[in-house]
Design a protein around this motif. Structure first.
Motif, short mmCIF file in Angstrom:
data_model
loop_
_atom_site.label_atom_id
_atom_site.label_comp_id
_atom_site.label_asym_id
_atom_site.label_seq_id
_atom_site.Cartn_x
_atom_site.Cartn_y
_atom_site.Cartn_z
N PRO A 17 8.83 10.19 -6.24
CA PRO A 17 8.10 10.23 -5.44
C PRO A 17 8.72 9.46 -4.17
O PRO A 17 9.53 8.66 -4.56
N ASP A 18 7.78 8.93 -3.18
CA ASP A 18 7.73 8.35 -2.76
C ASP A 18 8.13 6.90 -3.03
O ASP A 18 7.82 6.49 -3.67
N ARG A 19 9.41 6.02 -2.64
CA ARG A 19 9.18 4.03 -3.06
C ARG A 19 8.32 3.74 -3.35
O ARG A 19 8.30 2.73 -4.10
N ALA A 20 7.64 4.03 -2.10
CA ALA A 20 7.03 2.99 -2.21
C ALA A 20 5.32 3.50 -3.14
O ALA A 20 3.84 2.65 -2.25
N ALA A 21 5.09 4.44 -3.22
CA ALA A 21 4.30 4.49 -3.89
C ALA A 21 3.61 4.33 -5.57
O ALA A 21 3.76 4.40 -6.32
N ALA A 222 10.70 9.55 1.76
CA ALA A 222 10.37 8.31 3.18
C ALA A 222 11.51 6.86 2.48
O ALA A 222 11.10 6.57 2.27
N PRO A 223 12.83 7.61 3.48
CA PRO A 223 13.45 6.32 3.96
C PRO A 223 12.17 4.40 3.92
O PRO A 223 11.56 4.51 4.20
N GLU A 224 13.37 3.48 3.73
CA GLU A 224 12.88 2.70 3.53
C GLU A 224 13.29 2.26 4.92
O GLU A 224 14.04 2.40 5.30
N ALA A 225 12.50 0.68 5.34
CA ALA A 225 13.06 0.03 6.19
C ALA A 225 14.05 -0.85 5.22
O ALA A 225 14.13 -0.67 4.20
N LYS A 226 14.85 -0.97 6.54
CA LYS A 226 16.81 -1.90 6.30
C LYS A 226 15.65 -3.06 5.06
O LYS A 226 16.52 -2.99 3.75
N ASP A 284 6.14 -2.52 1.58
CA ASP A 284 5.86 -2.07 3.02
C ASP A 284 4.30 -1.49 3.60
O ASP A 284 3.62 -1.49 4.13
N ARG A 285 4.12 -0.31 2.47
CA ARG A 285 3.59 0.15 2.72
C ARG A 285 2.27 0.58 0.95
O ARG A 285 1.78 1.82 1.06
N SER A 286 2.30 -0.69 0.86
CA SER A 286 1.04 -0.66 -0.45
C SER A 286 1.16 -2.22 -0.73
O SER A 286 1.44 -3.76 -0.56
N GLU A 287 -0.40 -2.40 -0.82
CA GLU A 287 -0.74 -3.87 -1.32
C GLU A 287 -0.98 -4.27 -2.69
O GLU A 287 -1.96 -5.01 -2.99
N SER A 288 0.62 -4.32 -3.10
CA SER A 288 1.80 -5.17 -3.69
C SER A 288 2.34 -5.85 -3.41
O SER A 288 3.23 -4.84 -2.24
N THR A 309 -1.70 -7.60 -3.99
CA THR A 309 -1.37 -8.54 -2.84
C THR A 309 -2.98 -8.23 -2.21
O THR A 309 -3.07 -9.68 -1.17
N LYS A 310 -3.88 -7.41 -2.18
CA LYS A 310 -5.21 -7.36 -1.90
C LYS A 310 -6.10 -6.34 -2.45
O LYS A 310 -5.62 -5.29 -2.75
N THR A 311 -7.45 -6.32 -2.45
CA THR A 311 -8.36 -5.48 -3.02
C THR A 311 -8.34 -4.82 -2.57
O THR A 311 -8.66 -4.84 -1.09
N HIS A 312 -8.38 -3.38 -2.83
CA HIS A 312 -8.80 -2.53 -2.31
C HIS A 312 -9.03 -1.43 -3.24
O HIS A 312 -8.83 -1.41 -4.57
#
Length: 349
Positions: A17-21, A222-226, A284-288, A309-312
């Motif tokens: 999976p996408d690492r941001a997931a 997707a590639p992660e930012a640095k 970077d791409r998740s509310e956690s 980190t944010k209710t969603h």
């Protein structure tokens, strides 16, 4: 055939999976239990936890998604997807050993991590483990334990491995070293030697770890930012045991320079109830956010958490109730309570 070989075979066809997931992994389990694309979706969730370096820590607790009755046997509600609310959001106990020792400064990540590095640099570096020795790890993961307990006995009997908070891995595992299928996995010996050879300069150290633990591309996500890539690479290595104290000092100094890294201004309570330091960075791409937990006395690795980190609202399979993750919900909560080098599998210090 040993348990780790069985584990690798069971997940051999699992896509990455996408690492941001990482944070939304719980709802993927809901999808699996609902019976919609069960095998593939559960494999995705398993792969997700393996991406958190649970590939060895997954203390053989696999649900057999080949059992057709899985959806009927396990009832998971939205409430069960969250382990617990944040516990112990408070100032440190003035009687705790860490506070009495006077070694804590949680005013900033640089203050906390450089203080930890100062302490570690004063420690004697023990000899590298022998090739015939084993690494013993004990971890508290109440979510996995609960899921195992909920499985009926007849289902457990069909699963080739069982849940246990204890695990032993060989320090020298040549078969695993030759398995290049998982770019995040390194054996205990590989990790020790990677850590020991890390440069002192923080920027060079982080560049080396990004090379060792590459970011995703194409089917690998997707590639992660640095900075996100650096923090993940650091967390992957920190979950290895043992790491020489001087190398750990260099790692902490480098971690303090990663963009977006923070530290809670107080000790938190981990899954085992201990007070620990939480070094954090939001995905970077998740509310956690991911939290790397450190022992406030010896500054060793103490576990990991994922915290909302944010209710969603989060996506759920068609026909199932909307699920809401609330700020402060703990999605993953794993506490390492023991780690040691031992002479034989099954031995405890």
């Amino acid at each position: 055939m040993d348990e780790m070989t069985q584990l690798r075979e069971l997940r051999a066809d699992a896509p990455v999976p996408d690492r941001a997931a990482l944070a939304p992994g719980r709802e993927r389990l809901t999808d699996a239990i609902a019976g919609s694309g069960g095998r593939r979706t559960f494999a995705l969730r398993l792969r997700l936890r393996l991406r958190l370096r649970l590939r060895l820590r997954l203390r053989p607790m696999l649900r057999d998604w080949r059992v057709a009755s899985l959806g009927a046997v396990v009832a998971v509600t939205a409430a069960a997807l969250v382990i617990t609310q944040v516990v112990g959001v408070q100032a440190p106990d003035p009687t705790s050993p860490a506070t009495v020792a006077g070694d804590l400064d949680l005013s900033s990540p640089a203050a906390a991590l450089n203080r930890a590095a100062d302490y570690l640099e004063r420690q004697e570096v023990p000899p590298e483990p022998r090739s015939d020795q084993w690494i013993y790890i004990r971890e508290v993961d109440s979510w996995q334990e609960q899921q195992w307990e909920e499985l009926p006995e007849e289902v457990r009997k069909k699963i080739p491995v069982t849940y246990s908070p204890d695990r032993w891995v060989p320090y020298d595992d040549k078969a695993a070293e030759n398995d290049a299928s998982d770019t995040d996995y390194r054996t205990a010996r590989e990790s020790y030697r990677i850590a020991a050879a890390l440069p002192k300069d923080p920027e060079a150290l982080l560049a080396r770890l990004r090379e060792v633990f590459p970011t995703g591309s194409g089917p690998d996500g997707a590639p992660e930012a640095k900075d996100e890539h650096s923090f993940r690479a650091l967390s992957v290595l920190l979950e290895s045991y043992p790491i020489p104290p001087d190398a750990l000092a260099r790692i902490y100094r480098a971690m303090a320079t990663v963009g977006g890294v923070g530290v809670t201004g107080h000790l938190i309570r981990d899954a085992s109830g201990r007070e620990v330091i939480a070094v954090t960075r939001k995905y970077d791409r998740s509310e956690s956010r991911r939290e790397i937990l450190l022992d406030p006395v010896d500054y060793g690795y103490a576990g990991t958490r994922d915290v909302v980190t944010k209710t969603h609202k989060v996506p759920t399979p068609k026909g199932r109730p909307t699920m809401v993750q609330k700020r402060g919900d703990v999605l993953i909560d794993i506490a390492r309570t023991h780690a040691a080098v031992v002479d034989a599998k099954g031995e405890k210090p």
